[in-house]
Design a protein around this motif. Sequence first.
Motif: not given
Length: 647
Positions: A362-368, A419-422, A424-429, A437-444
């Motif tokens: 949540x905090x990361x999303x708020x920062x972005x 996703x990239x910042x996560x 960097x925080x230690x949560x692997x892609x 970041x995959x359009x299939x998982x980012x939709x209306x």
Amino acid sequence: MPHLDFTQPPFDVLNAAERQSIKKNTQVRYLAKDEMLPADDLQYFYVVLKGHVEQLLDGDFVASYLGNNHTAHLNSNDWFDSRRSPESLIEDGLQEDKNIDSQPAAYQFRAVEDTLLLQVNGVIIDKIGAQNHFVRQLLSENLPERLKALQLRHGGKKLDATSYDDPQEVQQIMLQPVIDITLLPVHIVDADDSLYQAARTMTEAGLKHVLIRPPGHLQDKNSSDRTLGILSDNDICRAVSDQQNTVTTPCQNYASFNLRTINADNEIGDALLTMTRYRIHRLPVIDTNGKVIGVLAQGDMLAHIGHHSQLISIQINQATDLPSLATAVELIGRYIRAQHQNGIKMGNVSRMVQTLNAQVFTKLWQLIVPDEVMENTCVIVMGSEGRGEQIMRTDQDNALIMRDGYDHPKLAQFADTFNQHLAELGYPLCDGNIMMNNPMWRQPLKAFKAQISLWFKNTDPMHSIYLSAIFDGEYVCGDETLLTQVREHLKTAHRQSDLMFVRQFARAALQFGDVNQWWQKLVPLLGGKPSAYTIDLKKAGIFPLVHGIRTLALENDLFTDASSKGRLKALVQARALTQERADTLLEALEFFMAQRLSVALLTDNKHAKEVDPTTLSALERDLLKECLAVVKSFKDQLSRHYQLEFG
């Protein structure tokens, strides 16, 4: 004459008198190769000094027990209680299958080679267990009871009167009902009462808040105190700063309604999770009649349990950039290690970690992103993170649901940055690219619903994987109603799907072979490489349990709670599983999770999936065998229930 090794569990919990009693009632027993233990001798507790004993059921192999001539890599001699009944390993679980199996025969025990045993009188074991609850728990026929006893061992150290009590006390505190904490008294004022009246009530009661009765509350006989609001001293200060007349301004103008509440019989651990997740400091406590009996204050709760997860939460909330957020993430890792060493129950640790991770996301999303993106989207996590069963920081599984008609030119960029910042925080892609970041998982929302309907047609092998991910979806931040609508559509799409869909979906739980007989192959491998006889905890234990529970929840239209624990509770309420079966499945799942965490902490392997059974104590190996047997039994139940044995 050789005696028991009293430094090894479960014998390390015995006092001097109990050890002496054991010694007096122990004798050495010899079995020649291929000799069976006579039926009259199935009343003893045995320790294998040298040799190799196989356990059989109706002639079929069940388990192996090894002596120290086979223990170049083992921590201690194996032991077994010949009196233990098969029901402790193979139990019915699905309600409709309850009477399918007939009463199984007793176990048989055969010496694979010339074998020396220590034979302990079972009556003495029972007498000691009656007085020593440590022994009773560790040797119980009830698997969940034995697993709980193992979890209470202080960081895996030898168990004695001092090392057992501290983690047990912590565990018991977390499991206590919230009413064990001193609650703040209840003071209620009406919504149309003035802010001045509310302030006067606070002052006289010595409180920093009052509860607010909404309009029409008293007239509605069926009204619950869950509809009450709250007004704090900060709200009154806000009204003053707004230059409001406190004598004429009604409380409802500044009160907060739709409060989070907690039931009086809920556990303290549940209250802690709620406060941490929703960043609130007070919880009205509701009794069985729907009436408020007190207010649980965060400070009082923290003083009661001496917990430090709130400090991590504060660190996350105060983060202003990626480096400061990384510091908080590092604290989560330290928290996990400390809780594991203190013997805290794995389910409690994993759910708290889920809550803290959600705050990080949540905090990361708020920062972005700007506020408008936050208001028009919903970030969710999936997989083990969504179920609250991820301890180590393994692959990301997340998605972004957008409000229909909303768009932002930088949304794809925001998602990729997230996703990239996560990472960097230690949560692997995620290797499977199940990320926003995959359009299939980012939709209306509408597109997500159409995608889900397509997946239910099951025309591609990946569709079941995608559905499994979205079934486990859990809210992180943004507009939660978007996830609620996705869950409702899951239910609708399932009802409209082919009747055979669930049957095909269930097959995944059976896809990995039966590995609960690893010890049958252990002896000839002792001279080989350790990797030759490791067990993949995810494939052998975690996945079949998780997916089987997920499938049963799907069949019964249970989509509200994504966690395996929540699904099991709902399945019991729906009479799809017995309570005993649900408890056993949950304890087995948490055992596998704990073993996986132990490997990760010992090896710094964040993807720890495999455990080498020869590195475990005899007690842990025995429990591993039983948990693997629970998995086999559950898979057999699923196979019968969905008629998978018929193709």
